[in-house]
Design a protein around this motif. Structure first.
Motif, PDB file in Angstrom:
ATOM      1  N   UNK A 123       0.940  -1.192  -0.085  1.00  0.00           N
ATOM      2  CA  UNK A 123      -0.135   0.005   0.240  1.00  0.00           C
ATOM      3  C   UNK A 123       0.880   1.183   0.057  1.00  0.00           C
ATOM      4  N   UNK A 124       0.420   2.346  -0.357  1.00  0.00           N
ATOM      5  CA  UNK A 124       1.221   3.623  -0.701  1.00  0.00           C
ATOM      6  C   UNK A 124       1.926   4.306   0.703  1.00  0.00           C
ATOM      7  N   UNK A 125       1.377   3.678   1.897  1.00  0.00           N
ATOM      8  CA  UNK A 125       2.280   4.022   3.048  1.00  0.00           C
ATOM      9  C   UNK A 125       3.287   2.858   3.462  1.00  0.00           C
ATOM     10  N   UNK A 126       3.680   1.958   2.623  1.00  0.00           N
ATOM     11  CA  UNK A 126       4.628   0.774   2.732  1.00  0.00           C
ATOM     12  C   UNK A 126       4.217  -0.030   3.862  1.00  0.00           C
ATOM     13  N   UNK A 127       2.919  -0.649   3.611  1.00  0.00           N
ATOM     14  CA  UNK A 127       2.679  -1.721   4.643  1.00  0.00           C
ATOM     15  C   UNK A 127       1.681  -2.519   3.638  1.00  0.00           C
TER      16      UNK A 127
END
Length: 460
Positions: A123-127
């Motif tokens: 996901x765009x928040x690196x999770x």
């Protein structure tokens, strides 16, 4: 107890992270005094139990996608999430233990999962995203379309537990697993106050919100503890309220649902997983007796969750083994609660609608209570569920309370849950603390090859 657990873990943390455990209120002390210590089932699996395991493994064989090595979370439906991936890993450990697969197949299956974790889009928040296609490995939404839709810190916490179990049994794979997890940004999952946070992507922007409720938060937190991150606020049972059913006190989440927009049902699942995987001990504790639990609070809560279901048979002659489950048709997924919306024994959907006619004697919950509590009641539960299977496809979800009919949907969660119960019977608690130096430790201590993301160093 919880305070002991927090002391053991807090040595590696910065006070700026808000990792300060607050004592549980006096009400818990009297609550603990009523705890009944019970003995679980242990020993080598007999012929029938090995057949139960083989039946559960059939689900995995039938639902493995050859291209990715991932397993469908629902029979013949090519989707998974991080919690389902954890279910698969625990099922895989059990399959190796019970010699349902060869060492070569185990190696190939595990290697495919780790490769996916190392390479999967985030996901765009690196999770990790909320859902992935098992056929392509791509991020998807619930309509099976390619999409970044957000993340669940609770699901990720369960996956971290399963990955720890794999590493403890297969240290040769520890490096590759750590490489996968080092890609993640833990500051999106645990805030400075120690609360678990999830998120959704709305109009391309992440919208964050506190995730979890009493029981689920405490369980998921163990995954972060393995990475030396203490979600202190999520591990604190405060605020809580007390419901009394058949003379048995149960704690439930005390947060106002109007403010937090979340249901607060009391369910079996997190307490059963805490027992199977940790024996209701602190994460660093090595006590070997299943009748001794170093976390007095969580073990007492789990014991009450079991006893109140047993008491329903004693008082009302209704067999009860309640957990969340899938149903065919709307609302598709329900929580069979012990207590919800101010009422005992409600079955509720995510929106709070009541579907009492959908309550099950859950196959998974019955197996897991049978493994954790050796009683006449759990013997009778097993009589109710031991024939709930398709010999070619695996275990059904359960038997309806209202009329005894089968719910014939077949899921990874139920079949992995059966395998996990049998693995506990064979070996005791699944999580075995280890002090061995790992790849992640080397990276965090390196001046020149530090991962450079928001990881454990933020919480030290």
């Amino acid at each position: 107890m919880l305070s002991k657990l927090m002391v053991a873990c807090s040595a590696v943390l910065l006070t700026s992270c808000g990792v300060v455990y607050q004592s549980v209120e006096e009400g818990i002390t009297s609550f603990n005094a009523s705890q009944i210590i019970r003995q679980g089932r242990f020993g080598e699996l007999n012929e029938d139990e090995l057949q139960w395991a083989q039946t559960a493994w059939l689900y995995v064989e039938n639902n493995t996608q050859l291209k990715t090595g991932l397993v469908n979370s629902l029979d013949n439906f090519p989707s998974t999430n991080m919690s389902a991936l954890a279910d698969y890993l625990i099922a895989l450990i059990a399959a190796q233990e019970f010699e349902l697969i060869t060492s070569k197949e185990y190696d190939e299956r595990l290697s495919l999962v780790i490769t996916f974790l190392v390479e999967m889009p985030l996901s765009q928040v690196s999770v990790p995203n909320l859902a992935y296609s098992t056929s392509s490995g791509e991020m998807i939404d619930y309509g099976m379309q390619p999409n970044d839709i957000g993340w669940s810190s609770v699901d990720i916490g369960r996956l971290l537990i399963a990955l720890a179990l794999v590493k403890q049994r297969n240290q040769e794979f520890s490096e590759y697993i750590d490489k996968a997890v080092l890609r993640w940004n833990f500051c999106e999952l645990v805030n400075e106050e120690g609360s678990l946070f999830a998120g959704s992507i709305v109009n391309g922007q992440p919208q964050r919100f506190q995730e979890g409720r009493l029981g689920i938060e405490e369980y998921s937190s163990y995954g972060y503890l393995d990475w030396q991150i203490v979600p202190a606020k999520s591990m604190n049972v405060n605020p809580y309220e007390v419901a009394t059913i058949n003379g048995i006190d149960l704690l439930f989440d005390g947060r106002d649902p109007r403010k937090y927009n979340v249901l607060r049902p009391i369910m079996s699942t997190p307490y059963l997983q805490l027992g199977l995987e940790f024996n209701w001990d602190g994460i660093s504790d090595t006590a070997s007796l299943d009748s001794y639990h170093t976390d007095d609070v969580l073990s007492a809560m789990a014991d009450s969750v079991y006893r109140v279901q047993e008491s329903r048979w004693d008082e009302e002659r209704i067999y009860t083994a309640r957990g969340e489950h899938v149903v065919e048709g709307e609302p598709y997924f329900v929580y069979d609660s012990i207590y919800a919306l101010g009422t005992p024994w409600l079955t509720v959907a995510e929106d709070g609608s009541v579907y009492d006619e959908l309550a099950l004697v859950s196959t998974r919950v019955a197996f897991q209570m049978w493994a954790l509590w050796k009683t006449n009641y759990t013997d009778h539960l097993m009589v109710l569920v031991r024939e709930l299977y398709d010999p070619d496809r695996g275990w059904y979800e359960g038997r309806y309370e209202v009329n005894g009919s089968y719910e014939k949907i077949i899921t990874l969660k139920t079949n992995a849950g059966v395998l996990e119960a049998l693995l506990y019977k064979a070996n005791g608690k699944l999580y075995k603390p280890s002090k061995a130096k790992e790849y992640r430790d080397v990276r965090f201590n390196s001046r020149f090859n530090h991962p450079g993301k928001c990881h454990v160093e933020t919480f030290r």
